[in-house]
Design a protein around this motif. Structure first.
Motif, PDB file in Angstrom:
ATOM      1  N   ALA A  66       1.154  -1.166   0.039  1.00 44.61           N
ATOM      2  CA  ALA A  66      -0.089  -0.156   0.383  1.00 44.61           C
ATOM      3  C   ALA A  66       0.445   1.382  -0.125  1.00 44.61           C
ATOM      4  N   LYS A  67       2.132   1.190   0.557  1.00 42.09           N
ATOM      5  CA  LYS A  67       2.666   2.232   0.774  1.00 42.09           C
ATOM      6  C   LYS A  67       3.479   3.201  -0.182  1.00 42.09           C
ATOM      7  N   LYS A  68       3.880   2.088  -1.647  1.00 43.80           N
ATOM      8  CA  LYS A  68       3.829   2.369  -2.908  1.00 43.80           C
ATOM      9  C   LYS A  68       3.030   2.930  -3.757  1.00 43.80           C
ATOM     10  N   THR A  69       1.690   3.093  -3.028  1.00 46.56           N
ATOM     11  CA  THR A  69       0.410   2.853  -4.280  1.00 46.56           C
ATOM     12  C   THR A  69       0.468   4.890  -4.114  1.00 46.56           C
ATOM     13  N   SER A  70      -0.159   5.173  -4.698  1.00 47.07           N
ATOM     14  CA  SER A  70      -0.642   6.910  -5.263  1.00 47.07           C
ATOM     15  C   SER A  70      -1.946   6.835  -4.278  1.00 47.07           C
ATOM     16  N   THR A  71      -3.159   5.513  -4.306  1.00 48.40           N
ATOM     17  CA  THR A  71      -3.784   6.210  -3.069  1.00 48.40           C
ATOM     18  C   THR A  71      -3.876   5.855  -1.728  1.00 48.40           C
ATOM     19  N   GLY A  78     -11.815   9.809   1.256  1.00 46.87           N
ATOM     20  CA  GLY A  78     -11.115  10.258   0.325  1.00 46.87           C
ATOM     21  C   GLY A  78     -10.898   9.043  -1.426  1.00 46.87           C
ATOM     22  N   PHE A  79     -11.108   8.434  -0.950  1.00 48.02           N
ATOM     23  CA  PHE A  79     -11.536   6.838  -2.278  1.00 48.02           C
ATOM     24  C   PHE A  79     -12.329   7.638  -3.458  1.00 48.02           C
ATOM     25  N   SER A  80     -11.867   7.718  -4.339  1.00 47.66           N
ATOM     26  CA  SER A  80     -11.946   8.006  -5.536  1.00 47.66           C
ATOM     27  C   SER A  80     -11.767   7.223  -7.163  1.00 47.66           C
ATOM     28  N   PHE A  81     -12.640   7.287  -8.407  1.00 49.69           N
ATOM     29  CA  PHE A  81     -12.104   5.843  -8.933  1.00 49.69           C
ATOM     30  C   PHE A  81     -10.729   6.741  -9.980  1.00 49.69           C
ATOM     31  N   ASP A  82     -11.481   7.931  -9.713  1.00 48.94           N
ATOM     32  CA  ASP A  82     -10.231   8.452 -10.716  1.00 48.94           C
ATOM     33  C   ASP A  82      -8.541   8.200 -10.809  1.00 48.94           C
TER      34      ASP A  82
END
Ligand SMILES: Cc1ncc(COP(=O)(O)O)c(C=O)c1O
Ligand SMILES: N[C@@H](CCOP(=O)(O)O)C(=O)O
Length: 562
Positions: free
Chosen positions: A442-447, A501-505
């Protein structure tokens, strides 16, 4: 089989032995008796494989593995290396298929297979297969012009991912036309856009008003048809094509090495691979890796609610239609609120909405070979016996809708495999749960968290159950992440839209943004018109394509390939 003898020959799972080479089976796809090709021998690993291969790049590792199956007398080493390098240069990560850690405590790892051009695991094999087709055709067509040139008519069926990966692997290639059938309205919007927005003249999409299985049946009927085979050289991109399985073996080894090279792996620990499964191609590559000598304790099949394989491992019955209310691990098989189309249930993991898994036939052959032959039989007798059993089972599947194997076959199947069935509800729950894990991945993601696509979530749900049987710290689970979440917005949105904070974009890679607004090209075909309707369409379109290419002077042999 060493890399310096002649290439080995291939057999059909239905008993035929045609003395075919690697090139023959790659170009032919399906055996004339309707069976699938398997190598005469599964090669074992060189003695020093573990030390010699441990730090190789993905492409170098692929080269070593492929060389155990393909001799330089068929494809010279330099050429094979170039094909491999070209195939994996299109991936967005240096590692091609990286393995990341999702849970350090429970040793859960994810083998990310979606860094290729179409964001699904199919790219690993189909980038290679596209270049392989091109290589063989260039060699065969040297000095030939016009209608003397060999032309491949590639036919494929897709529930969404094979189609786009095949199209991206073959678009614009000379001397190849590609026809991909998909079940109309049953692939995800991104998958449909990926396939139908490709405008190259050699790409043809056909939407069939049926299921993936109808499309797959049409493919097999076309391969069995003497008429089209007389006039067209058909080739397969589905995992019935042996090269698809071969190319998928690499990432099992690569992931194993990534894991043992990491600090989390303690010598002597065991590894289980968990594979979201539909057509049984991906996990079959894992089976070959295991048979070659890769230390993987079990392969765990993870199905969605289309669970023919899971039911087989529980009962020994391979049946198209579940009995209403039949008990299954993780719940009851029942209609629920969703549509059943000809026995296939539409789920949130549509790429796995498959009733009959075509590669299971290959495993059946190996099981029958092992169980039904005695040591006093010659190899030829043993192969013939295995082929006969497979033929009988498959005939029963066709006539009765299913067959039943005896306990010894089931016991042999259970030595290497376990199975799990995961419902839609559990798929959504898993996407949501994993999103909240504070994992290294997860730390490597931008989400805010790691986002699984629904197919990969099925793999993780099955992993969590497998862990109860085979717990850490001694076991590591590697679950295969078979697609990028951006391809399956429906499930991902359903699971995460309430998350802060979740957005599919944020999930959508730039390569896929705006795709759905582009112009499309697509033919429709009625299931009622049968495979003969598809045949008419294919013959007409190939003819028109070749005539246009001739008018434009593109069949004179001088133009270089894309
Ligand atoms: C995203 C995804 N996951 C899993 C699978 C299942 O793989 P296999 O058909 O090789 O079992 C497929 C389709 O085949 C797929 O597209
Ligand atoms: N899920 C697949 C179905 C076809 O499987 P294949 O591996 O045999 O090509 C898809 O996405 O098309």
């Amino acid at each position: 089989m060493s890399s310096h003898t002649v290439s080995q020959r291939y057999l059909s799972t239905r008993g035929g032995s045609y003395d075919l080479s690697f090139e023959d089976v790659v170009l032919k796809g399906l055996a004339s008796d309707g069976g699938l090709f398997i190598p005469e021998e599964i090669p074992s690993l060189p003695e020093d494989w573990a030390s010699k291969w441990q730090h190789l790049s993905f492409s170098d590792l692929a080269y070593e593995i492929f060389s155990l199956f393909i001799s330089p007398s068929e494809i010279p080493s330099e050429d094979l290396r170039n094909i491999i390098l070209r195939s994996y240069s299109t991936f967005r990560t240096k590692e091609v298929t990286p393995t990341v850690t999702l849970d350090t405590e429970r040793n859960i790892h994810l083998l990310e297979l979606f860094h290729g051009p179409t964001f699904a695991f199919k790219d690993v094999a189909l980038q290679f297969l596209g270049n392989l087709f091109e290589y063989f055709l260039v060699r065969r067509n040297q000095g030939k012009v016009g209608r003397d040139r060999e032309h491949l008519t590639v036919i494929g069926a897709t529930s969404g991912d094979t189609g786009s990966a095949a199209i991206y692997g073959l678009r614009g290639k000379k001397d190849v036309s590609v026809f991909i059938m998909h079940p109309d309205g049953k692939v995800s919007p991104v998958q449909e856009a990926q396939m139908t927005t490709v405008m190259d003249a050699n790409v043809h999409n056909i939407a069939v008003d049926g299921t993936f299985d109808d499309c797959q049946d049409f493919v097999k009927a076309l391969f069995a048809d003497p008429e089209i085979n007389k006039t067209h050289r058909l080739a397969a991109v589905n995992s019935i094509n042996w090269a698809r399985i071969l190319a998928q073996i690499t990432y099992y080894f690569y992931s194993y090495f990534t894991l043992i090279n990491s600090s989390s792996f303690v010598s002597g620990a065991t590894v289980r691979f968990v594979v979201p499964t539909g057509n049984f191609g991906d996990i079959l590559a894992g089976y070959f890796a295991k048979r070659m000598g890769l230390p993987s304790e079990k392969l765990v099949i993870a199905t969605n609610e289309n669970d023919i394989l899971h039911r087989f491992w529980k009962t020994g019955k391979y049946e198209k239609k579940p009995v209403h209310g039949q008990e299954a691990e993780g719940g009851f098989v029942e209609d629920g609120a969703k549509a059943h189309v000809d026995g296939v249930k539409e789920t949130l993991s549509p790429a796995m909405d498959i009733l009959v898994s075509s590669n299971f036939e290959r495993l059946l052959w190996y099981l029958a070979y092992r169980v039904y032959s005695s040591d006093s039989d010659s190899v030829q007798q043993r192969r013939a016996t295995a082929g006969e059993h497979v033929r009988n089972w498959l005939n029963e599947l066709k006539s009765e809708g299913g067959f039943h194997v005896d306990e010894s076959i089931l016991a042999a199947a259970s030595e290497d495999f376990e199975s799990e069935r995961v419902s839609d509800e559990e798929t959504l729950r898993t996407i949501k749960e994993v999103y909240s894990w504070p994992s290294p991945a997860a730390k490597k993601t931008s989400t805010n968290g790691y986002i699984l696509d629904p197919h990969s979530a099925i793999g993780i749900a099955a992993t969590l159950r497998s862990i109860e049987r085979s717990p850490p710290p001694t076991t590591h689970h590697i679950a295969l992440a078979t697609a990028h979440p951006a391809k399956f917005s429906r499930a991902v949105d359903m699971a995460l839209n309430a998350e802060k904070g979740f957005s599919f974009d944020k999930v959508l890679p730039e390569e896929l943004a705006g795709l759905e607004d582009k112009p499309r090209r697509l033919n429709k075909c009625k299931k009622a018109d049968g495979w003969e309707g598809v045949r008419r369409m294919v013959i007409g379109e190939v003819e028109a394509e070749l005539a246009a290419a001739e008018r434009a002077g593109r069949r004179n042999g001088s133009q270089s390939h894309s």
